[in-house]
Design a protein around this motif. Structure first.
Motif, mmCIF file in Angstrom:
data_model
loop_
_atom_site.group_PDB
_atom_site.id
_atom_site.type_symbol
_atom_site.label_atom_id
_atom_site.label_comp_id
_atom_site.label_asym_id
_atom_site.label_seq_id
_atom_site.Cartn_x
_atom_site.Cartn_y
_atom_site.Cartn_z
ATOM 1 N N UNK A 515 10.855 32.167 24.087
ATOM 2 C CA UNK A 515 10.477 31.406 25.274
ATOM 3 C C UNK A 515 9.103 31.830 25.808
ATOM 4 N N UNK A 516 8.356 32.599 25.036
ATOM 5 C CA UNK A 516 7.037 33.056 25.500
ATOM 6 C C UNK A 516 6.149 31.870 25.857
ATOM 7 N N UNK A 517 5.453 32.011 26.960
ATOM 8 C CA UNK A 517 4.504 30.996 27.409
ATOM 9 C C UNK A 517 3.108 31.469 27.019
ATOM 10 N N UNK A 518 2.496 30.765 26.075
ATOM 11 C CA UNK A 518 1.238 31.206 25.503
ATOM 12 C C UNK A 518 1.506 31.830 24.149
ATOM 13 N N UNK A 519 1.301 31.055 23.084
ATOM 14 C CA UNK A 519 1.636 31.511 21.732
ATOM 15 C C UNK A 519 0.469 32.259 21.087
ATOM 16 N N UNK A 520 -0.750 31.830 21.380
ATOM 17 C CA UNK A 520 -1.924 32.411 20.714
ATOM 18 C C UNK A 520 -1.995 33.932 20.849
ATOM 19 N N UNK A 521 -1.748 34.526 22.030
ATOM 20 C CA UNK A 521 -1.864 35.987 22.128
ATOM 21 C C UNK A 521 -0.672 36.752 21.569
ATOM 22 N N UNK A 522 0.401 36.050 21.181
ATOM 23 C CA UNK A 522 1.571 36.743 20.652
ATOM 24 C C UNK A 522 1.273 37.318 19.265
ATOM 25 N N UNK A 523 2.063 38.309 18.885
ATOM 26 C CA UNK A 523 1.940 38.897 17.552
ATOM 27 C C UNK A 523 2.930 38.195 16.640
ATOM 28 N N UNK A 524 2.491 37.147 15.967
ATOM 29 C CA UNK A 524 3.368 36.360 15.112
ATOM 30 C C UNK A 524 2.588 35.975 13.863
ATOM 31 N N UNK A 525 2.946 36.565 12.729
ATOM 32 C CA UNK A 525 2.188 36.364 11.493
ATOM 33 C C UNK A 525 2.188 34.903 11.066
ATOM 34 N N UNK A 526 3.297 34.199 11.290
ATOM 35 C CA UNK A 526 3.395 32.790 10.897
ATOM 36 C C UNK A 526 2.422 31.941 11.707
ATOM 37 N N UNK A 527 2.397 32.133 13.017
ATOM 38 C CA UNK A 527 1.482 31.379 13.873
ATOM 39 C C UNK A 527 0.041 31.758 13.560
ATOM 40 N N UNK A 528 -0.214 33.050 13.409
ATOM 41 C CA UNK A 528 -1.579 33.498 13.107
ATOM 42 C C UNK A 528 -2.103 32.866 11.825
ATOM 43 N N UNK A 529 -1.227 32.741 10.814
ATOM 44 C CA UNK A 529 -1.646 32.127 9.552
ATOM 45 C C UNK A 529 -2.049 30.665 9.764
ATOM 46 N N UNK A 530 -1.309 29.969 10.633
ATOM 47 C CA UNK A 530 -1.624 28.567 10.920
ATOM 48 C C UNK A 530 -2.958 28.446 11.650
ATOM 49 N N UNK A 531 -3.161 29.302 12.647
ATOM 50 C CA UNK A 531 -4.426 29.283 13.404
ATOM 51 C C UNK A 531 -5.592 29.624 12.490
ATOM 52 N N UNK A 532 -5.419 30.655 11.671
ATOM 53 C CA UNK A 532 -6.495 31.078 10.780
ATOM 54 C C UNK A 532 -6.896 29.984 9.813
ATOM 55 N N UNK A 533 -5.918 29.341 9.190
ATOM 56 C CA UNK A 533 -6.225 28.281 8.226
ATOM 57 C C UNK A 533 -6.883 27.087 8.904
ATOM 58 N N UNK A 534 -6.486 26.818 10.143
ATOM 59 C CA UNK A 534 -7.019 25.654 10.870
ATOM 60 C C UNK A 534 -8.486 25.853 11.225
ATOM 61 N N UNK A 535 -8.803 26.950 11.884
ATOM 62 C CA UNK A 535 -10.186 27.159 12.314
ATOM 63 C C UNK A 535 -11.101 27.578 11.157
ATOM 64 N N UNK A 536 -10.582 28.343 10.235
ATOM 65 C CA UNK A 536 -11.435 28.818 9.146
ATOM 66 C C UNK A 536 -11.707 27.726 8.115
ATOM 67 N N UNK A 537 -10.672 26.920 7.811
ATOM 68 C CA UNK A 537 -10.802 25.955 6.711
ATOM 69 C C UNK A 537 -10.457 24.522 7.079
ATOM 70 N N UNK A 538 -10.059 24.273 8.336
ATOM 71 C CA UNK A 538 -9.707 22.914 8.730
ATOM 72 C C UNK A 538 -8.382 22.442 8.190
ATOM 73 N N UNK A 539 -7.527 23.355 7.732
ATOM 74 C CA UNK A 539 -6.242 22.996 7.137
ATOM 75 C C UNK A 539 -5.179 22.938 8.231
ATOM 76 N N UNK A 540 -4.400 21.847 8.262
ATOM 77 C CA UNK A 540 -3.320 21.716 9.223
ATOM 78 C C UNK A 540 -1.990 21.713 8.487
ATOM 79 N N UNK A 541 -0.914 22.164 9.163
ATOM 80 C CA UNK A 541 0.401 22.103 8.532
ATOM 81 C C UNK A 541 0.909 20.666 8.542
#
Length: 595
Positions: A515-541
């Motif tokens: 129920x965390x409000x604000x996902x970006x600052x959380x420590x979550x490898x799955x979310x981080x992988x999505x953010x990294x691929x999106x900004x670094x390479x423009x890849x979306x899930x």
């Protein structure tokens, strides 16, 4: 003069003007009233570290790439001649300037949250990710190839500030679940007084989402970027969707984290919030406590534990809410154990009040009784922690028993929050009695904060100062990445799904079991992988996908400390930046009405 004479005179004037332009009939291009703002020279200079949270590890790590500036913006975009406002901006320059992809502007929510320090901390978080994983490398690429841009939205922080206040006094109020005639009358009086205090400020008409979005677009242009890249959290998602609706062709890579319902009136989100908060208390924290009776001492029946709050007298509900805000139990999943402890503390303290009816106003007697009370008989350490929470509720409980008058005044955060909410869209109803009736219903169903909807400043505000663009226009933008936790207590997932349905180009990642409000600052490898691929390479899930949150405390292979480093090689500066970002989000969450 006859009409024909007037027409002839106008024709002569037009011909003379054409002759002055060279006589070839060419019409000069229209003058852009915003051109002076677009052409301004931005004076980037060293930042005062105190405005960014002090000389933190992130500050020392990125000091050479960090700069700040003040940008002139029109007070009124529809009439720039009315004068200027100022917006404070911070920038962490891309580490590899030759490989720069653009800028990422950041807003942490509110409305009323100050995002000036977010450029520094987000750059430190992503730039200090693990070098030993693909995800860490992609996150580091973001910090190397984008300028990270923070800003204080108009009305906030180091920008032109909004303030609501008069010399009057508010009426004393009890908890919003007190639906007595006197308390409801106080709530209505106070809402009207505070709304009037805001409306007296000459800035009031110019503090709204439309103006902030146009400020953001002006910043984009001054940075020399053709596309607008963005991370918006909570109210920042409302801002982002508004931007995409106004300027869909300018959207680059946009993350909407913990999304509001952007499809209709903004006050729909105010109404959904008490439901979402109560759900976390009843359907997340209570079952968690029931699974660990040895640690919390309040039984194994989740339904009975959920009734604990409902049994509290109103002064104790005030004290409970203060401690809930202090410990962020409704904004961070890793605080679920603290939430269960608070329920246990409230249950024990309420029993002490029941057992000592003659001393319910006597601090010394109640404090002594709390020292004697056994909260968790079989766990000495848990018993001590829970007793400490009960004792911390004692003074707020006594103060709430007989509340006193306070000045008619909002701090900057709530001044901006209420001004933006009331200026952005029309209230669902302009009848204060509608909000009384709704408050009566919601106080019964969602006693934690349901009755607070009666305090609607917007009912008597007089209507919005801007026109919200249709969200359907945002569908023409580039792909948008949405992040949401399953049980978000502040921006209800039901609203986020409505936004998702209205944005056909959006890609939603739902974090289950959180129920965390604000996902970006959380420590979550799955979310981080999505953010990294999106900004670094423009890849979306895919259109819709899920990430599974880590185990809760006491329920995984480890104690599941949610704020642990993303990877073993994450730098200390990155770990501290993560904590700084969470602390800033928690401060917004604790500021009263908030997104």
């Amino acid at each position: 003069m006859p009409v024909r004479g007037i027409a002839g005179g106008l024709a002569a004037v037009v011909l003379a003007a054409l002759a002055a332009c060279g006589g070839d009939g060419a019409v000069p291009p229209p003058v852009d009233p915003l051109q002076p703002y677009r052409d301004q020279v931005v004076n980037w200079r060293a930042c005062d570290p105190e405005t960014l949270g002090g000389e933190s590890p992130a500050y020392f790590t990125l000091k050479d790439r960090l700069s700040c500036a003040t940008v002139r913006v029109p007070l009124d975009y529809s009439n720039p001649g009315k004068g200027d406002a100022v917006v404070a901006v911070s920038r962490v320059a891309a580490g590899e300037r030759s490989q720069r992809l653009g800028s990422i502007l950041i807003n942490p929510g509110g409305p009323g949250g100050d995002g000036l320090a977010w450029s520094l901390n987000l750059a430190a978080l992503w730039g200090g990710a693990s070098e030993s994983t693909t995800t860490g490398q992609q996150l580091r690429t973001i910090a190397q190839r984008y300028d990270m841009i923070g800003f204080s939205p108009r009305g906030v922080g180091a920008s032109s500030r909004m303030y609501c206040g008069t010399s009057g006094l508010l009426r004393p109020e009890h908890h919003s679940s007190d639906r007595s005639e006197a308390n409801v009358a106080a709530m209505l009086f106070n809402a009207n007084a505070l709304g009037d205090a805001c409306l007296r400020n000459p800035l009031v008409k110019y503090i709204n989402t439309d103006a902030t979005v146009r400020d953001m677009d002006l910043i984009r242009g001054l940075l020399g970027d053709a596309k607008f890249n963005y991370v918006g959290i909570s109210y920042g998602t409302w801002l982002g969707a508004w931007y995409a609706s106004l300027f869909p062709e300018r959207v680059g890579r946009m993350v909407l984290d913990s999304s509001m319902d952007v499809t209709g009136n903004i006050d729909v989100n105010v109404v959904m919030q008490p439901m979402a908060m109560q759900r976390v208390l009843d359907e997340f924290i209570a079952p968690f406590a029931a699974r660990h009776p040895d640690r919390f001492g309040i039984g194994t029946n989740a339904a009975d534990i959920a009734k604990v709050y409902r049994a509290l007298p109103e002064p104790m509900r005030v004290a409970f809410g203060q401690q809930a805000n202090l410990h962020s139990i409704l904004s961070k999943t890793n605080r679920v154990a603290k939430g269960a402890q608070l329920v246990a503390a409230a249950r024990g303290m309420n029993q002490v009040l029941i057992d000592n009816p003659a001393s319910i106003r006597d601090f010394s007697v109640l404090d002594a009784k709390l020292m004697e009370y056994e909260f968790v008989p079989d766990s000495f350490g848990d018993d001590i922690e829970i007793r400490g929470l009960a004792q911390a509720m004692l003074q707020p409980y006594l103060q709430a028993y007989e509340p006193t008058a306070a000045p008619v005044e909002f701090g900057t955060f709530n001044s901006v929050f209420n001004t933006v909410v009331c200026n952005d869209t029309a209230a669902t109803s302009a009848d204060p009695q509608y909000w009384v009736r709704l408050g009566n219903e919601m106080a019964a169903s969602y006693p934690y904060e349901g009755g607070s909807v009666t305090r609607s400043l917007c009912a008597t505000w007089g209507g919005p100062s801007v026109s919200k663009p249709p969200v359907s226009r945002a569908g023409a933008s580039a792909p948008i990445l949405m992040l949401q936790t399953e049980f978000d207590a502040q921006t209800a997932t039901e609203g986020a799904r409505r936004s998702f349905d209205a944005l056909p180009q959006a890609h939603l990642v739902l974090v289950t079991g959180s129920y965390s409000h604000g996902v970006v600052p959380e420590s979550d490898a799955c979310v981080d992988a999505t953010i990294g691929a999106y900004f670094a390479n423009g890849v979306v899930p895919g259109r819709s996908s899920t990430c599974v949150a880590p185990p809760l405390p006491y329920e995984g292979p480890t104690l599941a400390v949610r704020m642990a480093k993303t990877g073993v090689a994450e730098t200390d500066a990155a770990a501290q930046a993560r904590e700084a970002l969470r602390t800033r989000l928690d401060a917004i969450s604790a500021s009263g009405a908030r997104f």
